[in-house]
Design a protein around this motif. Structure first.
Motif, short mmCIF file in Angstrom:
data_model
loop_
_atom_site.label_atom_id
_atom_site.label_comp_id
_atom_site.label_asym_id
_atom_site.label_seq_id
_atom_site.Cartn_x
_atom_site.Cartn_y
_atom_site.Cartn_z
N PHE A 1 48.56 4.70 102.19
CA PHE A 1 49.41 4.05 101.10
C PHE A 1 50.97 4.67 101.43
CE2 PHE A 1 51.96 4.58 97.16
CZ PHE A 1 51.99 3.37 96.85
N ALA A 2 51.83 3.57 101.44
CA ALA A 2 53.42 3.84 101.54
C ALA A 2 53.77 3.21 100.34
CB ALA A 2 53.84 3.38 103.13
N GLY A 3 55.26 3.98 99.96
CA GLY A 3 55.91 3.34 99.11
C GLY A 3 55.64 3.96 97.77
N GLY A 4 56.18 3.35 96.70
CA GLY A 4 55.68 3.89 95.29
C GLY A 4 56.57 5.34 95.36
N ASN A 5 55.76 6.44 95.05
CA ASN A 5 56.29 7.59 94.82
C ASN A 5 56.38 8.53 96.14
OD1 ASN A 5 53.60 7.95 94.59
ND2 ASN A 5 53.61 9.66 93.16
N VAL A 6 55.86 7.87 97.14
CA VAL A 6 55.85 8.36 98.49
C VAL A 6 57.15 8.29 99.20
CG1 VAL A 6 54.39 8.65 100.69
CG2 VAL A 6 53.30 7.89 98.79
N PRO A 7 57.67 9.48 99.68
CA PRO A 7 58.96 9.44 100.39
C PRO A 7 59.10 8.58 101.27
CG PRO A 7 58.20 11.84 99.86
CD PRO A 7 57.16 11.10 99.60
N GLU A 8 60.40 7.85 101.63
CA GLU A 8 60.51 7.03 102.60
C GLU A 8 60.33 7.69 104.13
OE1 GLU A 8 62.05 3.52 104.75
OE2 GLU A 8 61.70 4.04 102.34
N GLY A 9 59.64 6.98 105.04
CA GLY A 9 59.25 7.46 106.22
C GLY A 9 57.98 8.07 106.32
N ARG A 10 57.44 8.32 104.92
CA ARG A 10 56.07 9.15 105.10
C ARG A 10 54.93 8.36 104.38
NH1 ARG A 10 56.78 14.50 106.05
NH2 ARG A 10 55.00 15.34 104.79
N GLN A 11 53.74 8.63 104.64
CA GLN A 11 52.78 7.82 103.84
C GLN A 11 51.61 8.88 103.52
OE1 GLN A 11 50.23 5.87 106.99
NE2 GLN A 11 50.32 7.37 108.52
N SER A 12 50.75 8.21 102.68
CA SER A 12 49.76 9.02 101.96
C SER A 12 48.47 8.51 102.82
CB SER A 12 49.70 8.83 100.58
OG SER A 12 48.50 9.47 99.88
N VAL A 13 47.53 9.47 103.28
CA VAL A 13 46.47 9.40 104.03
C VAL A 13 45.40 9.79 103.07
CG1 VAL A 13 45.11 9.71 106.07
CG2 VAL A 13 47.46 9.20 106.10
N HIS A 14 44.45 8.94 102.69
CA HIS A 14 43.37 9.40 101.80
C HIS A 14 42.11 9.20 102.61
CE1 HIS A 14 40.45 8.16 98.22
NE2 HIS A 14 40.71 9.46 98.35
N PHE A 15 41.28 10.59 102.62
CA PHE A 15 40.13 10.53 103.36
C PHE A 15 39.05 11.37 102.73
CE2 PHE A 15 43.17 13.82 104.96
CZ PHE A 15 42.45 15.04 105.13
N GLY A 16 37.85 11.31 103.02
CA GLY A 16 36.91 12.13 102.53
C GLY A 16 36.15 12.99 103.37
N LEU A 17 35.74 14.07 102.80
CA LEU A 17 35.20 15.53 103.34
C LEU A 17 33.70 15.50 102.73
CD1 LEU A 17 38.39 17.46 102.78
CD2 LEU A 17 37.56 16.23 104.84
N LYS A 18 32.75 15.76 103.89
CA LYS A 18 31.34 16.08 103.53
C LYS A 18 31.24 17.72 104.12
CE LYS A 18 27.73 13.85 105.37
NZ LYS A 18 26.72 13.09 105.60
N PHE A 19 30.95 18.27 103.23
CA PHE A 19 30.62 19.87 103.50
C PHE A 19 28.96 20.07 103.17
CE2 PHE A 19 34.77 19.79 102.00
CZ PHE A 19 35.43 20.40 102.97
N ARG A 20 28.36 20.82 104.17
CA ARG A 20 27.02 21.07 104.14
C ARG A 20 26.64 22.59 104.70
NH1 ARG A 20 22.28 17.47 103.53
NH2 ARG A 20 23.64 15.93 104.55
N HIS A 21 26.03 23.61 103.83
CA HIS A 21 25.48 24.48 104.48
C HIS A 21 24.21 24.43 104.94
CE1 HIS A 21 24.38 28.97 105.14
NE2 HIS A 21 25.73 29.20 104.76
N PRO A 22 23.72 25.03 106.20
CA PRO A 22 22.31 24.76 106.68
C PRO A 22 21.26 25.23 105.86
CG PRO A 22 23.69 26.15 108.17
CD PRO A 22 24.52 25.77 107.09
N GLU A 23 21.53 26.27 105.18
CA GLU A 23 20.49 27.09 104.38
C GLU A 23 20.38 26.89 102.96
OE1 GLU A 23 20.58 31.08 106.30
OE2 GLU A 23 20.01 30.17 108.22
N ARG A 24 21.62 26.73 102.42
CA ARG A 24 21.77 26.86 101.03
C ARG A 24 22.86 25.93 100.44
NH1 ARG A 24 26.41 29.34 99.90
NH2 ARG A 24 27.29 31.01 101.36
#
Length: 673
Positions: free
Chosen positions: A622-645
């Motif tokens: 996303f770019a524009g809105g409250n995001v400063p000029e020349g920058r963009q907001s990158v939205h991504f997902g993270l999946k964490f997992r412990h192998p034993e618990r």
């Protein structure tokens, strides 16, 4: 090849029926097409395979019959009488292109009389479907159909400078052939010329200006050897096949040249009179000696499954013209004759023994000891690649290594900036460069399919490319190319699926880079742990004009290093227990500079979080809105997992904080609020 039954009887006694002869010839490799009665003679049509040019003449077929039926063959021994001045005083010959004309000979006959041929000669040519012309021309054709060596007779008085020169034509040089048609030649066409013009196309057809006519009195008789690929190219270029070119397009018998010249000279003297002048104009290089080949008798039974008596093997090889060069009780060492260029290895001799002895002697229930071999690494990787890509809807293609000048442009950013490797004597008209990419060839294939109503055809190919290196031999790496009517992201997913199928360890990254042929901003380099894997992009339509390709819809293409895929593939199945603990999902939005590649951000997140981060998934930008000029907001997902618990919220928060801090340090990223 049509042979005359009556003509064959000049060389051997045919004690069998025509049906029995045709059947045995078919069983030994000369397939019988038909037999027709022509004016009291039999015209037997035989299919002669490309490796047996010796059977494109009656003598060769007679020799084959003699071997099969164990009959003696009578070969003519031409010794024409000569007189008068030497041939060197009457004419001269020269070769400018020795690579395309190994040998050129000429004999001179003066004071002859051109007239219709006698009945017997006309009859024999008509049996073969040939139109008689006159006694001199018919004599050259007779010897060609007898020995398989084409010849040509020039009117010596009409040769400018009384000379013949073998050279290449100049671009656009005119030529009028004996078929009374005019041709415009290119700079690669090999021709026979006198002092002022082209008088013949080498190995194909003679010229109208110097043909033998009723007023001809002096003749220069040509017998020569020409490069087969050059003759094939000329025939295709001019669409001018002939009985001569049919023979010159194959490996000719180098020893037949002088024999055929003497035979034809003798025949012309008998038919047209005149004086044959002493000597022969003979220029060119001598042929290399044939190398001996050793046949181990034990190999015959191992390959054919039957035992053939040593004396029978020796008889067959001797009858075929192979000379004994020293034998032992267990082997025979022989030298193949000049007319059998296809006999080079032991297996060739085993095949000859098998076909002459008779494959019908091989029992149907005989077990031939064969051992299957396991597939190598390359074959296994190729199988995985084919299975994956065909499963995803792609069809495998196989294209030529030779491409046009435009298609030879390098796409590989790692390649040397050097001209392509060119082939000087290509049998193709335009494709004279060795390819430096498979993509350009597959785009041409896709364009061809689109133009024929197959708009959804997507292709891949595994093959070699040829990358020139100044001052050194070219590199010949193996590549995998993929071309399809698909989006950039879809093809990216195909590559990710392929890398996953091959279980290639390491981080696969896609780095934006503008590359030739692809749309700006829609092409990328592929790397695995920093090592170059290939490139991917959306094809720019304006770049297709250089390839002479017209595509109607958007097309994406990729080319990967097959050597790297092969070296990094893990082909042994690896056991990995299924996870017993649930994953923990988090979303993260970071504000970064516009244009920062997503791959760089994902890699940095993986490095910061360590092995507990199981996956990173891009969601949106996303770019524009409250995001400063020349920058963009990158939205991504993270999946964490412990192998034993099960991981706690505090543990996950700590890892997310590490990711934000690492991206801030590397890219100046800030957390979007």
């Amino acid at each position: 090849m049509i042979v005359s039954w009556n003509w064959l009887t000049d060389y051997l006694r045919l004690e069998m029926t025509a049906e029995a002869l045709a059947e045995r010839l078919a069983l030994t490799g000369l397939n019988h097409e038909s037999t027709e009665e022509v004016g009291g003679d039999l015209a037997i049509d035989l299919e002669v395979t490309s490796n047996r040019p010796d059977c494109l003449g009656h003598l060769g077929v007679a020799r084959e019959i003699g071997v099969i039926f164990d009959l003696p063959v009578r070969f003519p021994d031409p010794r024409p009488t000569t007189s008068g001045a030497s041939v060197e005083t009457l004419a001269s010959v020269a070769i400018d292109e020795s690579g395309l004309c190994p040998r050129f000979t000429a004999r001179a006959i003066t004071g002859l009389t051109v007239a219709p041929s006698p009945w017997w000669l006309r009859k024999r040519l008509e049996t073969l479907g040939q139109r008689p012309v006159n006694n001199v021309v018919d004599a050259t054709n007779y010897v060609m159909f007898e020995a398989g060596q084409p010849l040509h007779a020039y009117d010596l008085a009409r040769l400018q400078g009384r000379t013949l020169r073998v050279r290449k034509a100049t671009k656009g040089e005119p030529f009028k052939a004996i078929n009374n048609k005019a041709y415009e030649l290119d700079a690669e066409t090999l021709v026979i010329a006198d002092a002022g013009r082209v008088v013949g196309i080498a190995g194909v057809m003679g010229g109208f200006d110097t043909e033998i006519g009723d007023s001809s009195r002096d003749v220069l008789l040509e017998a020569a050897q020409f490069d087969a690929s050059s003759v094939r190219r000329t025939v295709r270029l001019l669409n001018l096949p002939s009985e001569a070119s049919r023979r010159f397009e194959r490996a000719m018998d180098p020893d037949a040249t002088d024999w055929a010249s003497r035979r034809c000279a003798q025949l012309i003297l008998d038919l047209a009179g005149g004086t044959l002048h002493p000597g022969v104009l003979d220029v060119g290089r001598t042929r290399p000696e044939r190398r001996p080949v050793t046949l181990r008798l034990g190999q015959i039974e191992r390959i054919l499954g039957i035992s053939v008596d040593r004396s029978e093997v020796a008889r067959i090889l001797k009858a075929l013209g192979l000379k004994d060069e020293g034998s032992t009780p267990d082997s025979l060492t022989v030298v193949p004759p000049s007319w059998r260029a296809d006999l080079e290895r032991e297996i060739d001799l085993i095949e000859e023994v098998g076909r002459i002895h008779g494959y019908d002697h091989v029992p149907e229930d005989r077990v031939v000891p064969l051992v299957s071999t396991s597939r190598g690494v390359r074959e296994r990787v190729e199988a995985e690649v084919r299975s994956t890509l065909t499963g995803l809807g792609f069809d495998e293609s196989a294209t030529y290594s030779l491409v046009t000048e435009g298609q030879s442009a390098p796409l590989d950013p790692t390649a040397e900036d050097a001209p392509p490797i060119r082939v000087n004597h290509s049998s193709r008209k335009r494709e004279t460069c060795l390819r430096r990419s498979l993509v350009t060839s597959l785009l041409a294939v896709r364009g061809y399919n689109e133009s024929h109503g197959q708009a959804e055809a997507d292709f891949f190919e595994i093959g070699q490319v040829y990358l020139p290196r100044p001052g050194a031999l070219p590199e010949e790496p193996a590549r995998l190319a993929i071309v399809g009517k698909t989006s950039f992201l879809d093809l990216k997913g195909v590559i990710e699926a392929l890398v996953g199928r091959l279980h290639i360890p390491g981080a696969l990254t896609f780095t934006p880079r503008d590359l030739p042929l692809f749309t700006a901003g829609k092409s990328a380099e592929l790397r695995v742990d920093g090592e170059w894997l290939g490139f991917l992009g959306e094809v720019e339509r304006s770049g297709l004009s250089k390839l002479d390709v017209d595509l109607r819809g958007p097309t994406c293409a990729a080319e990967l290093s097959f050597n790297m895929l092969q070296d990094r593939s893990v082909l042994v199945p690896q056991h990995k227990p299924l996870p017993t603990s649930p994953p923990v999902m988090r979303d993260l939005s970071l504000v970064v500079e516009r244009g920062l590649p997503w791959g760089d951000l994902a890699t940095q997140a993986s490095l910061a979080a360590g092995p507990l981060l199981e996956a990173v998934q891009y969601l949106d930008s996303f770019a524009g809105g409250n995001v400063p000029e020349g920058r963009q907001s990158v939205h991504f997902g993270l999946k964490f997992r412990h192998p034993e618990r099960t991981m706690t919220g505090e543990e996950v928060d700590t890892l997310v904080t590490q990711i934000v801090a690492a991206c801030a340090t590397a890219f100046g990223a800030t957390l979007r609020t």
